[in-house]
Design a protein around this motif. Structure first.
Motif, PDB file in Angstrom:
ATOM      1  N   ILE A   1      36.817  54.794  25.272  1.00 17.15           N
ATOM      2  CA  ILE A   1      36.111  54.262  26.168  1.00 17.15           C
ATOM      3  C   ILE A   1      35.666  54.940  27.278  1.00 17.15           C
ATOM      4  O   ILE A   1      34.752  55.059  27.817  1.00 17.15           O
ATOM      5  N   ARG A   2      36.685  55.923  28.031  1.00 15.54           N
ATOM      6  CA  ARG A   2      36.544  56.730  28.847  1.00 15.54           C
ATOM      7  C   ARG A   2      35.528  57.743  28.722  1.00 15.54           C
ATOM      8  O   ARG A   2      34.435  57.946  29.381  1.00 15.54           O
ATOM      9  N   SER A   3      35.478  58.160  27.392  1.00 12.44           N
ATOM     10  CA  SER A   3      34.700  59.136  27.010  1.00 12.44           C
ATOM     11  C   SER A   3      33.148  58.756  26.934  1.00 12.44           C
ATOM     12  O   SER A   3      32.371  59.361  27.061  1.00 12.44           O
ATOM     13  N   CYS A   4      33.269  57.541  26.612  1.00 12.03           N
ATOM     14  CA  CYS A   4      31.663  56.926  26.429  1.00 12.03           C
ATOM     15  C   CYS A   4      30.834  56.755  27.786  1.00 12.03           C
ATOM     16  O   CYS A   4      29.952  56.948  28.017  1.00 12.03           O
TER      17      CYS A   4
ATOM     18  N   GLY B   1      33.466  61.253  17.754  1.00 14.87           N
ATOM     19  CA  GLY B   1      34.254  59.886  17.861  1.00 14.87           C
ATOM     20  C   GLY B   1      33.629  58.809  18.839  1.00 14.87           C
ATOM     21  O   GLY B   1      33.479  57.824  18.790  1.00 14.87           O
ATOM     22  N   THR B   2      33.352  59.631  20.035  1.00 10.20           N
ATOM     23  CA  THR B   2      32.822  59.060  21.398  1.00 10.20           C
ATOM     24  C   THR B   2      31.283  58.467  20.873  1.00 10.20           C
ATOM     25  O   THR B   2      30.942  57.436  21.345  1.00 10.20           O
ATOM     26  N   ASP B   3      30.640  59.422  20.213  1.00 14.93           N
ATOM     27  CA  ASP B   3      29.152  58.902  19.857  1.00 14.93           C
ATOM     28  C   ASP B   3      29.036  57.847  18.757  1.00 14.93           C
ATOM     29  O   ASP B   3      28.467  56.921  19.064  1.00 14.93           O
ATOM     30  N   LYS B   4      30.117  57.838  17.815  1.00 10.21           N
ATOM     31  CA  LYS B   4      30.142  56.645  16.923  1.00 10.21           C
ATOM     32  C   LYS B   4      30.726  55.356  17.765  1.00 10.21           C
ATOM     33  O   LYS B   4      30.167  54.135  17.466  1.00 10.21           O
ATOM     34  N   PHE B   5      31.590  55.489  18.679  1.00  8.47           N
ATOM     35  CA  PHE B   5      32.244  54.355  19.433  1.00  8.47           C
ATOM     36  C   PHE B   5      30.944  53.927  20.205  1.00  8.47           C
ATOM     37  O   PHE B   5      30.560  52.336  20.111  1.00  8.47           O
ATOM     38  N   ASN B   6      30.278  54.596  21.013  1.00  7.19           N
ATOM     39  CA  ASN B   6      28.915  54.104  21.791  1.00  7.19           C
ATOM     40  C   ASN B   6      27.953  53.454  20.643  1.00  7.19           C
ATOM     41  O   ASN B   6      27.456  52.301  21.147  1.00  7.19           O
ATOM     42  N   GLU B   7      27.668  54.079  19.576  1.00 11.14           N
ATOM     43  CA  GLU B   7      26.666  53.632  18.623  1.00 11.14           C
ATOM     44  C   GLU B   7      27.285  52.254  17.946  1.00 11.14           C
ATOM     45  O   GLU B   7      26.301  51.394  17.891  1.00 11.14           O
TER      46      GLU B   7
END
Length: 412
Positions: A397-400, A348-354
């Motif tokens: 957000i924090r994980s990104c 999910g973090t990778d996708k949010f960042n992407e």
């Protein structure tokens, strides 16, 4: 990608620190050699000498193999932060790090590690241990002056609060995920981890991967046999979709059932599923793609917790490898609190960042009603009532930011 790498050398029985161009960073490498050969570190101590004057002396301390690994890991993080920091400074350079002013070392500990990365008490102890031992070694050999590196009184309280409020870091780097996949005993177990890290599946949702086509209302949806046929018929197709039914997903509170969602399966992952089906899957009357392979339950459908149990087994194996120094320094280690769910969260973090990059939106500027939020919520199966993503999606957000820190060579 990290600019400074730490590679364990069996030939030299130490860790070799090098730049991207493979040129050696000599001082930390020499320090590692001395530490590894003697299983010893050196620490400064102030004593009162003749005439009542304070005098600095250096004492040997025996250290464990686990501490040596931690020191190498934290020094790698420090050098990579310094390399990034020095790119914006005319006065600081990685090659002259031995002469860094004391205030900059304390800035790294108190501002970067505590305030920005929100390190726990245990993590800060390891960082301090590494920096103090290293600079004490340099000072003992006349390569720099003695440094006093410590937490401020204010930050000691903050670190204790960090320890109480945070659990394990909610992100695994792609390198660490890949290491987990490689340590599995079977293709099925590898897939149970990859579905978390590459599709965002919860452990129980693996039960919803079905072989045969199925009907939802009047609409037919493809099972994996049909996806395999599509893959063979369309060699240029890179991504395939699968409908994960709501009855296999997590039921939201007061919703009466789970939320169905579409899975987007990359060709390379679908190829692994097909290889498992063709070569490893036992004969079975079950419609679930992934089945048990143990002698007593062979061919039966996997349990809801099978992926979670597999992750725990592989986690212990990788943790043992990390302690024994059998794997490289990735800037991150598996923590005891990490569970199978960390794979889903990392996806999910990778996708949010992407999606942030795709829409040219800064991570901190994403709002709960933005397209990025809603797209990730849909992909992860989060409920988004009134076109507003839930609080769960906010955690990305924090994980990104954590993801960015690891990519810059930092670590929590």
């Amino acid at each position: 990608m990290p600019k400074i790498k730490a590679i364990k050398s069996a030939r030299h029985n130490c860790t070799i620190f090098s730049h991207e161009d493979c040129s050696i960073l000599f001082l930390p490498t020499i320090f590692s050699s001395a530490m590894c050969h003697h299983q010893t570190a050196w620490t400064k101590r102030t004593v009162i000498g003749y005439g009542g004057f304070a005098q600095t002396i250096f004492e040997e301390e025996e250290i464990s193999e686990t501490s040596i690994i931690a020191i190498h890991n934290k020094l790698t993080n420090f050098f990579n932060w310094l390399s990034t920091y020095s790119s914006d400074s005319q006065l600081v350079h990685i090659d002259t790090h031995h002469n860094l002013p004391e205030f900059l070392l304390n800035h790294y500990v108190n501002e970067v590690l505590v305030s920005q990365q929100q390190c726990s008490e245990s993590s800060i102890d390891h960082h301090l241990m590494a920096i103090r031992y290293y600079y004490d070694y340099l000072a003992m050999n006349g390569l720099t002056n003695a440094k006093n590196v410590q937490l401020t009184a204010k930050n000691k309280k903050i670190v204790r609060q960090n320890t109480k409020t945070r659990t394990a870091v909610k992100y695994l780097t792609p390198e660490l995920r890949s290491l987990l996949y490689r340590q599995t005993d079977s293709l099925r177990d590898e897939l149970l981890l990859r579905t978390g890290g590459e599709l965002g599946l919860r452990s129980k949702e693996n039960q919803g991967l079905l072989l045969n086509d199925f009907m939802i209302g009047k609409k037919r949806h493809h099972g994996f046999k049909s996806l395999f046929a599509q893959m063979d018929a369309k060699p240029d197709k890179g991504e395939f979709t699968y409908h994960l039914q709501g009855k296999y997903t997590k039921a939201h509170r007061n919703s009466g059932g789970g939320k169905a969602r579409t899975l987007y399966i990359h060709r390379s992952l679908l190829s692994k599923f097909k290889r498992y089906y063709d070569e490893e899957r036992p004969e079975s009357s079950e419609d679930t793609l992934l089945v048990n392979n143990s002698y007593s339950h062979i061919g039966t459908a996997i349990a809801k917790s099978t992926a979670s149990r597999t992750f725990t087994k592989i986690k212990k194996r990788v943790q043992a490898m990390q302690v024994n120094g059998e794997v490289g320094q990735f800037g991150q280690v598996l923590e005891e609190d990490h569970t199978h769910h960390i794979l889903r969260h990392s996806f999910g973090t990778d996708k949010f960042n992407e999606f942030c990059q795709k829409h040219c939106i800064a991570i901190d500027d994403v709002t709960p009603t933005s397209q990025v939020y809603l797209a990730v919520a849909s992909l992860m199966g989060h409920s988004a009532k009134d076109n507003k993503a839930p609080e769960t999606t906010k955690t990305y957000i924090r994980s990104c930011h954590i993801k960015e820190m690891f990519e810059q060579g930092g670590a929590l």
